[in-house]
Design a protein around this motif. Structure first.
Motif: not given
Lengths: 459, 78
Positions: A385-389, B9-10, B41-43
């Protein structure tokens, strides 16, 4: 052998689909690949594909993919002779370039000085003007009086945007369609600017209504530069491109030639090394283009250019960064047909594009002539979940734009990725939309289209 | 004691920006709908709101910690 690239061991300071793309390109050149990864990315596809991999820090990008010290140390520890930054993260960070060079390695991209100059909007605008590249017409110096405003607007051409010299962002921007509008709005804008910023100075700029975003791909070796034609990237949501095409069918041959030549002029003036993109706004009503900024790196949407030119842009940028000269002249770069890329993101387009970092279940990926899917997925992979999608990019190539859309729609029907929500439904709807089919859209088109419920209305 | 959990999550943040104060401190009154933190989460930043009223007992994870979906972020004394 002088012909061979000086790069033998390439460190990849990025992740996701672009890391996979870089590894493929480098391995195709016989280069040993060293993949950086964060603690959250130990299982990613690029780690599995690379010749070796090294952990550079914790999940948070600030402590890993943005950590210059850790990345340079890791690259040195593994005897890398060059670093590829991909896009995003440190790709346009001059400090990163200087740290890599200070450690005796090459950076796959332009010099730190070029990044400094072209990365700053004001100096990039000056560089463009010096190279004869048109920029959005604006007033020179502060506008203090209505007379000055009227004179400046006559020179710029209506409609004009009125901005506070001291302001930033979109605050207090007005659009005057003619001199009467301006006479009424300028004093208001001046009073408001004075109240908000303590400075009543104004700045006028041509307001480009419903602009197209068109960009030109260039390659340079430090002395020579060539273009690889243009891309049309107006389909945007929150200033993020979602659908990109090569070429831009809205341009006639004359304007295309001028646009591409202007990009080459600027690349040459900058002694550019590597792959770069010049972004322009195109005013279709006036048939005029204006340079806005340069991206000094490989871009997400580079595959559409590769599809119509047959070039491998990532390999070419590695070669020139290794000290080789460009391997072709402008007349050897020929465009063929039309290509479209759509970004497949882990987001639920029905739920305001809420991110959906799930686990990849079974996958069915489209394949066939003129179909390419650049991605970093495998069955069982847990998307962090930490980066772009961005999960991947579905790219199609056909003889004409109409045929490319048909091929895209078919490829999207064949694509299925269990376990995730993706933006594929958005692209299915776009591929069936009359404005898309007739190429009548611009940068402000997609968001109102979504707000009008066009996506939810299509099953 | 009631738990406030992460829906996604994140990365968890106890403050809106690095310079801002923490959303809640121990002993603060919490009303329904109060924001107690952010999960990135995803920016994308998602506000974590309390669906209960009570007194803030404390965060269960540190600022900038990685969290999983369903993980307890903070606790309330109800």
């Amino acid at each position: 052998m002088a012909e061979r690239s000086a790069i033998k061991r390439l460190f990849i300071a990025n992740r996701g689909e672009i890391a996979v793309r870089i590894i493929r390109a480098a391995q195709g050149l016989g280069i040993h690949t060293i993949q950086a990864y964060s603690e959250a990315d130990a299982e990613m596809l690029a780690v599995r594909m690379a010749d070796e991999a090294i952990c550079v820090g914790p999940a948070q990008a600030a402590k890993s993919y943005l950590n210059i010290e850790a990345l340079v140390q890791a690259a040195r520890d593994r005897d890398a002779d060059a670093v590829h930054p991909g896009y995003g993260f440190l790709a346009e960070n001059a400090g990163f370039v200087r740290a890599i060079e200070a450690a005796g390695m090459r950076f796959v991209g332009p010099s730190a000085d070029t990044i400094d100059r072209m990365g700053d909007k004001v100096s990039a605008r000056e560089a463009a003007q010096a190279a004869g590249v048109p920029v959005v017409p604006g007033s020179k110096g502060r506008i203090e009086t209505l007379e000055m405003a009227l004179a400046a607007a006559d020179e710029i051409g209506y409609p004009v945007m009125i901005k506070a010299s001291a302001g930033g962002g979109g605050k207090g921007i007005r659009v005057a369609k003619n001199a009467d509008d301006l006479a009424q709005m300028a004093p208001q804008a001046q009073a408001e600017a004075k109240a908000a910023f303590g400075d009543g100075g104004l700045y006028l700029e041509r307001a480009i209504q419903s602009p197209r975003h068109i960009e030109v791909q260039i390659l340079g070796d430090g002395t020579d530069a060539v273009h690889c034609f243009e891309r049309e990237c107006s389909m945007q949501r929150r200033r993020q491109k979602v659908w990109e095409e090569a070429g831009a069918v809205c341009l006639d041959e004359g304007i295309r030639d001028k646009l591409c030549a202007s990009a080459v002029a600027l690349a040459k003036a900058a002694n550019y090394v590597g792959a770069g993109t010049l972004e322009y706004l195109y005013d279709s009503a006036a048939n005029e283009f204006f340079f806005i900024e340069m991206n000094t790196r490989i871009q997400v949407e580079h595959p559409v250019t590769e599809m119509i030119t047959g070039l491998d842009l990532v390999q070419e940028m590695i070669r020139v960064s290794g000290g080789e000269k460009l391997r072709f002249t402008q007349d050897q770069i020929v465009r063929d047909g039309h290509a479209i890329e759509v970004r497949i993101n882990a987001e639920d387009p029905i739920l305001q594009f809420m991110p959906f970092p799930g686990q990849v279940g079974s996958m069915r990926l489209p394949e066939g002539d003129g179909i390419r899917f650049d991605h970093f997925l495998y069955e069982g992979y847990q998307i962090p979940p930490f980066y772009d999608s961005l999960l991947g990019k579905l790219v199609v190539h056909a003889d004409t734009r109409a045929e490319a859309i048909v091929k895209l729609a078919k490829a999207l029907d064949e694509l299925s990725i269990d376990g995730l929500k993706t933006t594929a439904p958005l692209h299915r709807a776009l591929a069936a939309d009359i404005s898309v089919l007739t190429d009548s859209f611009h940068t402000q088109w997609l968001e109102p289209w979504l707000e009008a419920g066009n996506l939810t209305a299509t099953p | 004691m009631a738990d406030i959990k992460s829906p996604v999550p994140g990365t968890f943040y106890t403050q809106a920006t690095p310079d801002a104060p923490v959303y809640k401190a121990q002993g603060d009154t919490v009303t329904v709908g109060d924001v107690i933190g952010l999960v990135e989460v995803m920016k994308t930043f998602i506000e974590i709101k309390s669906d209960m009223a009570g007194t803030f007992a404390g965060y269960a994870v540190e600022n900038e910690a990685a969290v999983s979906a369903g993980q307890t972020l903070a606790q309330l004394d109800g």
